[in-house]
Design a protein around this motif. Sequence first.
Motif, PDB file in Angstrom:
ATOM      1  N   MET A 170      -1.952  13.609 -46.933  1.00  0.00           N
ATOM      2  CA  MET A 170      -2.762  12.673 -46.184  1.00  0.00           C
ATOM      3  C   MET A 170      -2.710  11.274 -46.797  1.00  0.00           C
ATOM      4  SD  MET A 170      -6.831  12.931 -45.186  1.00  0.00           S
ATOM      5  CE  MET A 170      -6.610  14.451 -44.316  1.00  0.00           C
ATOM      6  N   PHE A 171      -2.531  11.203 -48.128  1.00  0.00           N
ATOM      7  CA  PHE A 171      -2.491   9.911 -48.808  1.00  0.00           C
ATOM      8  C   PHE A 171      -1.129   9.696 -49.454  1.00  0.00           C
ATOM      9  CE2 PHE A 171      -6.938  11.180 -48.923  1.00  0.00           C
ATOM     10  CZ  PHE A 171      -7.561  10.037 -48.476  1.00  0.00           C
ATOM     11  N   ALA A 172      -0.564   8.534 -49.242  1.00  0.00           N
ATOM     12  CA  ALA A 172       0.657   8.180 -49.946  1.00  0.00           C
ATOM     13  C   ALA A 172       0.345   8.010 -51.437  1.00  0.00           C
ATOM     14  CB  ALA A 172       1.255   6.899 -49.372  1.00  0.00           C
ATOM     15  N   ASP A 173      -0.805   7.389 -51.732  1.00  0.00           N
ATOM     16  CA  ASP A 173      -1.269   7.186 -53.103  1.00  0.00           C
ATOM     17  C   ASP A 173      -2.792   7.255 -53.081  1.00  0.00           C
ATOM     18  OD1 ASP A 173      -2.038   6.341 -55.616  1.00  0.00           O
ATOM     19  OD2 ASP A 173      -1.012   4.404 -55.505  1.00  0.00           O
ATOM     20  N   PRO A 174      -3.385   8.362 -53.543  1.00  0.00           N
ATOM     21  CA  PRO A 174      -4.841   8.495 -53.467  1.00  0.00           C
ATOM     22  C   PRO A 174      -5.612   7.447 -54.276  1.00  0.00           C
ATOM     23  CG  PRO A 174      -3.852  10.446 -54.494  1.00  0.00           C
ATOM     24  CD  PRO A 174      -2.740   9.535 -54.092  1.00  0.00           C
ATOM     25  N   TRP A 175      -4.961   6.837 -55.237  1.00  0.00           N
ATOM     26  CA  TRP A 175      -5.633   5.789 -56.016  1.00  0.00           C
ATOM     27  C   TRP A 175      -5.473   4.409 -55.386  1.00  0.00           C
ATOM     28  CZ3 TRP A 175      -8.994   6.090 -60.061  1.00  0.00           C
ATOM     29  CH2 TRP A 175      -9.258   7.382 -60.493  1.00  0.00           C
ATOM     30  N   ASN A 176      -4.786   4.361 -54.259  1.00  0.00           N
ATOM     31  CA  ASN A 176      -4.626   3.124 -53.508  1.00  0.00           C
ATOM     32  C   ASN A 176      -4.546   3.469 -52.024  1.00  0.00           C
ATOM     33  OD1 ASN A 176      -4.262   0.398 -53.013  1.00  0.00           O
ATOM     34  ND2 ASN A 176      -2.052   0.519 -53.269  1.00  0.00           N
ATOM     35  N   PRO A 177      -5.609   4.076 -51.467  1.00  0.00           N
ATOM     36  CA  PRO A 177      -5.554   4.515 -50.074  1.00  0.00           C
ATOM     37  C   PRO A 177      -5.606   3.348 -49.099  1.00  0.00           C
ATOM     38  CG  PRO A 177      -7.759   4.805 -50.928  1.00  0.00           C
ATOM     39  CD  PRO A 177      -6.903   4.358 -52.085  1.00  0.00           C
ATOM     40  N   SER A 178      -4.953   3.519 -47.981  1.00  0.00           N
ATOM     41  CA  SER A 178      -5.056   2.518 -46.930  1.00  0.00           C
ATOM     42  C   SER A 178      -6.363   2.736 -46.175  1.00  0.00           C
ATOM     43  CB  SER A 178      -3.876   2.629 -45.956  1.00  0.00           C
ATOM     44  OG  SER A 178      -4.004   3.811 -45.170  1.00  0.00           O
ATOM     45  N   ARG A 179      -6.766   1.747 -45.432  1.00  0.00           N
ATOM     46  CA  ARG A 179      -7.988   1.868 -44.626  1.00  0.00           C
ATOM     47  C   ARG A 179      -7.861   3.008 -43.625  1.00  0.00           C
ATOM     48  NH1 ARG A 179     -10.014  -3.095 -44.090  1.00  0.00           N
ATOM     49  NH2 ARG A 179     -12.031  -2.575 -44.944  1.00  0.00           N
ATOM     50  N   SER A 180      -6.723   3.141 -42.999  1.00  0.00           N
ATOM     51  CA  SER A 180      -6.553   4.223 -42.013  1.00  0.00           C
ATOM     52  C   SER A 180      -6.540   5.595 -42.684  1.00  0.00           C
ATOM     53  CB  SER A 180      -5.301   4.018 -41.161  1.00  0.00           C
ATOM     54  OG  SER A 180      -4.139   4.076 -41.944  1.00  0.00           O
ATOM     55  N   GLU A 181      -5.951   5.718 -43.864  1.00  0.00           N
ATOM     56  CA  GLU A 181      -5.987   6.984 -44.599  1.00  0.00           C
ATOM     57  C   GLU A 181      -7.426   7.344 -44.973  1.00  0.00           C
ATOM     58  OE1 GLU A 181      -1.743   7.100 -46.990  1.00  0.00           O
ATOM     59  OE2 GLU A 181      -3.376   5.884 -47.818  1.00  0.00           O
ATOM     60  N   MET A 182      -8.190   6.343 -45.383  1.00  0.00           N
ATOM     61  CA  MET A 182      -9.577   6.573 -45.760  1.00  0.00           C
ATOM     62  C   MET A 182     -10.379   7.053 -44.555  1.00  0.00           C
ATOM     63  SD  MET A 182     -11.562   6.425 -48.415  1.00  0.00           S
ATOM     64  CE  MET A 182     -10.869   5.267 -49.564  1.00  0.00           C
ATOM     65  N   ARG A 183     -10.190   6.421 -43.423  1.00  0.00           N
ATOM     66  CA  ARG A 183     -10.916   6.798 -42.207  1.00  0.00           C
ATOM     67  C   ARG A 183     -10.512   8.207 -41.761  1.00  0.00           C
ATOM     68  NH1 ARG A 183     -14.140   4.489 -38.744  1.00  0.00           N
ATOM     69  NH2 ARG A 183     -13.927   2.511 -39.815  1.00  0.00           N
ATOM     70  N   THR A 184      -9.236   8.503 -41.822  1.00  0.00           N
ATOM     71  CA  THR A 184      -8.780   9.849 -41.445  1.00  0.00           C
ATOM     72  C   THR A 184      -9.429  10.894 -42.337  1.00  0.00           C
ATOM     73  OG1 THR A 184      -6.689   9.012 -40.585  1.00  0.00           O
ATOM     74  CG2 THR A 184      -6.753  11.334 -41.208  1.00  0.00           C
ATOM     75  N   TRP A 185      -9.441  10.648 -43.641  1.00  0.00           N
ATOM     76  CA  TRP A 185     -10.056  11.600 -44.569  1.00  0.00           C
ATOM     77  C   TRP A 185     -11.553  11.737 -44.288  1.00  0.00           C
ATOM     78  CZ3 TRP A 185     -13.902  11.958 -48.180  1.00  0.00           C
ATOM     79  CH2 TRP A 185     -13.863  13.095 -48.987  1.00  0.00           C
ATOM     80  N   ALA A 186     -12.218  10.619 -44.048  1.00  0.00           N
ATOM     81  CA  ALA A 186     -13.666  10.638 -43.814  1.00  0.00           C
ATOM     82  C   ALA A 186     -14.025  11.545 -42.635  1.00  0.00           C
ATOM     83  CB  ALA A 186     -14.181   9.219 -43.554  1.00  0.00           C
ATOM     84  N   TYR A 187     -13.195  11.527 -41.611  1.00  0.00           N
ATOM     85  CA  TYR A 187     -13.503  12.284 -40.394  1.00  0.00           C
ATOM     86  C   TYR A 187     -12.740  13.605 -40.297  1.00  0.00           C
ATOM     87  CZ  TYR A 187     -16.464   8.534 -38.888  1.00  0.00           C
ATOM     88  OH  TYR A 187     -17.488   7.626 -38.818  1.00  0.00           O
ATOM     89  N   THR A 188     -12.227  14.084 -41.418  1.00  0.00           N
ATOM     90  CA  THR A 188     -11.577  15.393 -41.457  1.00  0.00           C
ATOM     91  C   THR A 188     -12.556  16.402 -42.039  1.00  0.00           C
ATOM     92  OG1 THR A 188      -9.386  14.410 -41.735  1.00  0.00           O
ATOM     93  CG2 THR A 188      -9.643  16.716 -42.401  1.00  0.00           C
TER      94      THR A 188
END
Length: 128
Positions: free
Chosen positions: A1-19
């Motif tokens: 889900m994250f290319a780099d969990p220590w530098n997540p993109s806004r869209s990756e963060m939103r996807t994770w939040a709503y998973t």
Amino acid sequence: MFADPWNPSRSEMRTWAYTARAEAPDQDWDLACLQTQYERDYIEFASDKNCPNRLFFLHVLYLIVGDAVRNGFRNAPEAVIRGFVELAATSVEPSVRLWRERSLRLLKHPSEFDYEAWCAGGLANESA
């Protein structure tokens, strides 16, 4: 889900939040969240009853303020933290409003800081 969990993109963060049942990509991922510029999103996620990971983001809200007070605002100026807290002034979510009230009190009385409460999830879990 994250290319780099220590530098997540806004869209990756939103996807994770709503998973639903999403697992943190790293043991200290809450600390990684401190390094982003997504504070408005964190307030949104913590305020949204439909966000499956809202409690994680409530914890991050407490962690941001607690960590800033704990380290004497070395990582973020007090004015920036106060501005962040004020972003929640219009929130109708009780747990976010309580976070804002507690944060304003801690900023006024930094000697009341307690690591377990602010950084280890105590207040966030209590507010849930």
